[in-house]
Design an enzyme around this catalytic site. Sequence first.
Site, short mmCIF file in Angstrom:
data_model
loop_
_atom_site.label_atom_id
_atom_site.label_comp_id
_atom_site.label_asym_id
_atom_site.label_seq_id
_atom_site.Cartn_x
_atom_site.Cartn_y
_atom_site.Cartn_z
N SER A 1 0.83 -1.20 0.00
CA SER A 1 0.00 0.00 0.00
C SER A 1 0.87 1.26 0.00
CB SER A 1 -0.96 -0.05 1.19
OG SER A 1 -2.00 0.91 1.05
N ASP B 1 -10.18 -3.61 -5.27
CA ASP B 1 -9.37 -2.62 -4.56
C ASP B 1 -9.41 -1.31 -5.32
OD1 ASP B 1 -7.41 -1.13 -3.30
OD2 ASP B 1 -5.78 -2.55 -3.66
N HIS C 1 -8.13 -5.06 -0.76
CA HIS C 1 -6.89 -4.41 -0.34
C HIS C 1 -6.51 -4.84 1.08
CE1 HIS C 1 -4.07 -0.92 -0.62
NE2 HIS C 1 -4.16 -0.95 0.70
#
Length: 287
Positions: A136, A229, A259
């Site tokens: 991320s 996501d 995610h």
Amino acid sequence: MTDPLTPAARALCEAMSAGFPGPGSPAELRAAARAGVREVPPAHETSANGVRVRLYGEAAGPVVVFAHGGGWVLCDLDTHDGLCRELASRTGLSMVSVDYRRAPEHRFPAAEDDVCAVLEWAAARYGGPLFLAGDSSGGNLAARAALRARDGGGPAVAGQLLFYPALDHRLDAVSAEAYAEGFFHTTAHMRWYWEQYLGPDGDAVAASPGLAADLTGLPPTLVVLADCDPLRDEGLAYARRLSSAGVQAHIHLHTGVFHGFLGARGVLPEADAALAASAAWITSLCE
């Protein structure tokens, strides 16, 4: 309408979402992010060019410098300890997890400065092939560190492993709208994270690896993505741009998951498959 998540992923997504507040308070979000952290086994920590790091293996040779996710605001060495241990175990490589400075107390480029400082330290300490990895926002930091190493004469990077990375502050791709809500990590959360990281006058383009004008000369890259996501499409676009620039780039797109799914090792088979494939990719670059 058919749910794009697998039943196991949907159940986990709902449980995680129920305990996670909306954007607003860094302290509240940080507490929520740490709520599921179990007792962490003893680990060796040290200072790497002034940055706190946690070491998983200290033998000379290949090493992975890892930047944790959490929107540059949340998470820490403990929240990602399990993932780092798993990667170290599966690859057999040493890992260095970076406790970089977080926003909004420390805005761009403080976090990536810390990752770059640790990269230099790891190159001198371990002496072997040097890899960057992150999930991320940590994927953002890994990608930015690779660009800076290329542009500034930093240590040679042998590969970058990016798990559902945040690469483009604009959040204008189809997936950012299609999966804006209902899949744990929301587009609203991501916009808020970018605001905390950049502040009122941060250079959004410079902080977005996906908008870098030149991607030539970057190391082999694996981009691991979740289909459901908001960040999916910017990851796909980055990998395709890398390939067009002559970089060896691979995409592992996992369907039916959201995610952050790598945190569900042992619960979601997709998480274990993704980790196994990622570990195999890194070790192949060491051969």
